[in-house]
Design an enzyme around this catalytic site. Structure first.
Site, PDB file in Angstrom:
ATOM      1  N   ARG A  99       1.448 -11.124   7.069  1.00  0.00           N
ATOM      2  CA  ARG A  99       1.460 -10.035   6.542  1.00  0.00           C
ATOM      3  C   ARG A  99       2.678  -9.082   6.657  1.00  0.00           C
ATOM      4  O   ARG A  99       2.627  -8.259   7.693  1.00  0.00           O
ATOM      5  CB  ARG A  99       0.327  -8.923   6.245  1.00  0.00           C
ATOM      6  CG  ARG A  99      -1.214 -10.314   6.338  1.00  0.00           C
ATOM      7  CD  ARG A  99      -2.739  -8.983   7.129  1.00  0.00           C
ATOM      8  NE  ARG A  99      -2.334  -8.310   8.383  1.00  0.00           N
ATOM      9  CZ  ARG A  99      -2.954  -8.949   9.602  1.00  0.00           C
ATOM     10  NH1 ARG A  99      -3.181 -10.272   9.392  1.00  0.00           N
ATOM     11  NH2 ARG A  99      -2.543  -8.599  10.135  1.00  0.00           N
ATOM     12  N   CYS A 142      13.816  24.545   3.741  1.00  0.00           N
ATOM     13  CA  CYS A 142      12.510  24.971   2.909  1.00  0.00           C
ATOM     14  C   CYS A 142      11.697  23.639   2.450  1.00  0.00           C
ATOM     15  O   CYS A 142      11.962  22.743   1.774  1.00  0.00           O
ATOM     16  CB  CYS A 142      13.801  25.819   2.479  1.00  0.00           C
ATOM     17  SG  CYS A 142      14.648  27.142   2.569  1.00  0.00           S
ATOM     18  N   ARG A 155      -9.999  -0.395  15.245  1.00  0.00           N
ATOM     19  CA  ARG A 155      -9.418   0.084  14.312  1.00  0.00           C
ATOM     20  C   ARG A 155     -11.166   0.108  13.013  1.00  0.00           C
ATOM     21  O   ARG A 155     -12.087   0.643  12.956  1.00  0.00           O
ATOM     22  CB  ARG A 155      -8.704   0.252  13.519  1.00  0.00           C
ATOM     23  CG  ARG A 155      -7.918   1.335  12.625  1.00  0.00           C
ATOM     24  CD  ARG A 155      -6.298   1.215  12.281  1.00  0.00           C
ATOM     25  NE  ARG A 155      -6.323   0.161  11.591  1.00  0.00           N
ATOM     26  CZ  ARG A 155      -4.855   0.364  10.837  1.00  0.00           C
ATOM     27  NH1 ARG A 155      -3.987   1.022  11.171  1.00  0.00           N
ATOM     28  NH2 ARG A 155      -4.586  -1.186  10.117  1.00  0.00           N
ATOM     29  N   LYS A 158       1.138  -1.174   0.168  1.00  0.00           N
ATOM     30  CA  LYS A 158       0.285   0.290   0.305  1.00  0.00           C
ATOM     31  C   LYS A 158       0.713   1.520   0.065  1.00  0.00           C
ATOM     32  O   LYS A 158       2.176   1.130   0.431  1.00  0.00           O
ATOM     33  CB  LYS A 158      -1.060   0.062   1.379  1.00  0.00           C
ATOM     34  CG  LYS A 158      -0.220  -0.237   2.523  1.00  0.00           C
ATOM     35  CD  LYS A 158      -0.695  -0.392   3.799  1.00  0.00           C
ATOM     36  CE  LYS A 158      -0.330  -0.244   5.100  1.00  0.00           C
ATOM     37  NZ  LYS A 158      -1.113   0.790   6.406  1.00  0.00           N
ATOM     38  N   HIS A 167      -5.398  -7.622  13.247  1.00  0.00           N
ATOM     39  CA  HIS A 167      -4.211  -7.120  13.529  1.00  0.00           C
ATOM     40  C   HIS A 167      -3.936  -6.681  14.444  1.00  0.00           C
ATOM     41  O   HIS A 167      -4.762  -5.960  15.842  1.00  0.00           O
ATOM     42  CB  HIS A 167      -5.014  -5.675  12.428  1.00  0.00           C
ATOM     43  CG  HIS A 167      -3.084  -4.819  12.556  1.00  0.00           C
ATOM     44  ND1 HIS A 167      -2.016  -5.308  11.762  1.00  0.00           N
ATOM     45  CD2 HIS A 167      -3.126  -3.023  12.222  1.00  0.00           C
ATOM     46  CE1 HIS A 167      -1.333  -4.277  11.144  1.00  0.00           C
ATOM     47  NE2 HIS A 167      -1.713  -4.020  11.505  1.00  0.00           N
ATOM     48  N   ASP A 196      12.222  23.406  -1.126  1.00  0.00           N
ATOM     49  CA  ASP A 196      12.891  23.069  -2.243  1.00  0.00           C
ATOM     50  C   ASP A 196      15.014  23.218  -2.209  1.00  0.00           C
ATOM     51  O   ASP A 196      15.431  22.158  -2.956  1.00  0.00           O
ATOM     52  CB  ASP A 196      12.865  23.956  -3.747  1.00  0.00           C
ATOM     53  CG  ASP A 196      11.419  24.154  -4.009  1.00  0.00           C
ATOM     54  OD1 ASP A 196      10.575  23.175  -4.487  1.00  0.00           O
ATOM     55  OD2 ASP A 196      11.188  25.112  -3.865  1.00  0.00           O
ATOM     56  N   TYR A 213      15.071  30.702   6.057  1.00  0.00           N
ATOM     57  CA  TYR A 213      13.763  31.417   6.871  1.00  0.00           C
ATOM     58  C   TYR A 213      13.492  31.792   8.523  1.00  0.00           C
ATOM     59  O   TYR A 213      13.904  30.486   8.747  1.00  0.00           O
ATOM     60  CB  TYR A 213      12.657  30.814   6.588  1.00  0.00           C
ATOM     61  CG  TYR A 213      12.271  30.531   5.011  1.00  0.00           C
ATOM     62  CD1 TYR A 213      11.913  32.051   3.942  1.00  0.00           C
ATOM     63  CD2 TYR A 213      12.281  29.890   4.280  1.00  0.00           C
ATOM     64  CE1 TYR A 213      12.090  32.145   2.544  1.00  0.00           C
ATOM     65  CE2 TYR A 213      12.060  30.015   2.690  1.00  0.00           C
ATOM     66  CZ  TYR A 213      11.924  31.336   2.023  1.00  0.00           C
ATOM     67  OH  TYR A 213      12.168  31.466   0.494  1.00  0.00           O
TER      68      TYR A 213
HETATM   69  C1  PLP Z   1      -4.021  -4.885   8.206  1.00  0.00           C
HETATM   70  C2  PLP Z   1      -2.686  -4.726   8.527  1.00  0.00           C
HETATM   71  N1  PLP Z   1      -1.641  -5.841   8.072  1.00  0.00           N
HETATM   72  C3  PLP Z   1      -0.279  -5.455   7.226  1.00  0.00           C
HETATM   73  C4  PLP Z   1       0.621  -4.130   7.751  1.00  0.00           C
HETATM   74  C5  PLP Z   1       1.963  -4.087   7.650  1.00  0.00           C
HETATM   75  O1  PLP Z   1       2.654  -3.856   9.147  1.00  0.00           O
HETATM   76  P1  PLP Z   1       3.861  -3.914   8.576  1.00  0.00           P
HETATM   77  O2  PLP Z   1       4.502  -2.808   7.879  1.00  0.00           O
HETATM   78  O3  PLP Z   1       4.288  -3.150   9.846  1.00  0.00           O
HETATM   79  O4  PLP Z   1       4.488  -4.927   8.949  1.00  0.00           O
HETATM   80  C6  PLP Z   1      -0.860  -3.300   7.576  1.00  0.00           C
HETATM   81  C7  PLP Z   1      -0.051  -2.117   7.819  1.00  0.00           C
HETATM   82  O5  PLP Z   1      -0.094  -1.024   8.230  1.00  0.00           O
HETATM   83  C8  PLP Z   1      -1.831  -3.409   8.015  1.00  0.00           C
HETATM   84  O6  PLP Z   1      -2.841  -2.447   8.399  1.00  0.00           O
END
Ligand code: PLP
Length: 374
Positions: free
Chosen positions: A223, A314, A135, A36, A165, A316, A267
């Site tokens: 995951r 800044c 969540r 993602k 999760h 850039d 700045y």
């Molecule tokens: C549902 C879920 N699984 C796995 C992951 C992967 O997490 P990580 O990058 O800590 O392995 C995420 C990331 O936020 C997630 O939302």
């Protein structure tokens, strides 16, 4: 080269990281790689292509339907799980692109069943259980009821998985809470199996931190996100899998000048020279994703030497103190993340400097910065 600030993506390191994860969890488990947010800023499409071509992972995980569509358009055929529930108006596109969807309540399951009925489609779903992150997800004691509903009243949905999760798998001091989440999950999975009349093909809980530290979370699938890119999930996360950085961030010196003691830089005049010194200007700023919080706190490497960021970052450009005798010329390479001589700046160091996590810094990296795949 028309812009000297660039990200060098180390495909070999990323492939090695994924191989190391697979070796750790064993070939009998499915390895889902989370790509993602454009592959945590590294480029989802080229990395997913590599992972698919080299058979490095079994599944991919995304946050949004457009992320999945982008992967399908690029020829990715691996199973893709959208890790959070889709809104009803996102569902038809997800089904059309063969995305496996997360379902976390009855209304969402019914909406998906309705879209499948209207479009003549079918959808595989993974049921998300909220065991403590609060969540998304069904409460553990309602998971069985939801599974039963899907199996009996949603004939176009296939209950392929159940997952949760973890919120503190990277914090050993809070292992008790991880244990609580896992026991809630185990009870929910039992209820899902009893209500469905079968065990869903995939039962999963492990993110990167749990892959590193909690073997009993590995179940049928893990995951992995950030460790695939070679970064650790947090300062207290276990370091049990060998990782190599997935990227270096480079630029070049664009201007050098000497300033006298008492002269201020950038700045807001937040930094003033206490001695005559040479100042290097680097064409990189928050327009590239370099956090402004690094003002007067971060450092870059030039010719193997550590040079503090002086004054405000800044949009850039950013200035660094080359020191009174700095032997640096316009065009010299600047390492923002990576190694130069014996010095290394890691994404972990940069994020700790400003009190955030590598995840966020990766997501700051903007499109302006060319990704160079090696
Ligand atoms: C549902 C879920 N699984 C796995 C992951 C992967 O997490 P990580 O990058 O800590 O392995 C995420 C990331 O936020 C997630 O939302």
């Amino acid at each position: 080269m028309l812009y000297s600030t660039r990200l060098r993506i180390h495909l070999g390191n990323i492939a090695d990281n994924l191989r190391a994860i697979r070796k750790t969890v064993g070939a009998e488990r499915a390895l889902l790689w989370v790509v993602k947010a454009d592959g945590y800023g590294h480029g989802a499409v080229p990395l997913a292509r590599m992972a698919q071509e080299q058979n490095l992972v079994d599944w991919l995980g995304v946050a949004t339907v457009p992320e999945a569509i982008e992967l399908r358009a690029a020829g990715i055929t691996l199973p893709i799980l959208k890790l959070s529930p889709a809104l009803p108006d996102e569902m038809a596109a997800a089904i059309a692109h063969d995305v496996i969807l997360t379902v976390a309540d009855r209304d969402n399951a019914d909406a998906l069943e309705g879209v499948c009925r209207d479009t003549g489609g079918q959808a595989k779903v993974h049921l998300k259980v909220d065991t403590g992150l609060s969540r998304t997800g069904i409460a553990p004691d309602l998971a069985g009821v939801l599974a039963g509903h899907v199996v009996r009243h949603c004939p176009r949905l296939e209950l392929d998985g159940v997952f949760t999760h973890l919120s503190v798998a990277d914090v050993p001091e809070q292992d008790d809470f991880t244990g609580l989440q896992l026991s809630r999950f185990a009870a929910a999975v039992d209820a899902v199996c009893a209500a469905a009349g079968y065990r869903p093909r995939h039962v999963h809980a492990a993110n990167s931190a749990a892959i590193l530290a909690h073997e009993h979370t590995w179940m049928t699938m893990v995951r992995a996100g950030i460790i695939g890119y070679g970064a650790f999930p947090g300062p207290t996360a276990a370091r049990t899998v060998p990782l190599a950085p997935g990227l270096s961030w480079l630029s070049r010196v664009s201007f050098v000048k000497t300033i006298p003691a008492g002269e201020s830089v950038s700045y807001g005049r937040t930094w003033t020279a206490s001695r005559p010194t040479r100042v290097g200007t680097v064409p990189i700023g928050y327009g590239d994703g370099l956090s402004r919080f690094l003002s007067n706190r971060g450092r870059f490497l030039v010719n193997g030497r550590s040079c503090p960021i002086i004054g405000r970052v800044c949009m850039d450009q950013t200035m660094i103190d080359l020191g009174p005798d700095g032997d640096v010329a316009v065009g010299d390479e600047v390492v923002v993340i990576g190694s130069s001589g014996d010095e290394t700046i890691t994404i972990e160091e940069m994020s700790e400097t400003i009190g955030t996590v590598p995840y966020e810094l990766f997501c700051y990296l903007t499109r302006r910065v060319e990704r160079e795949y090696r």
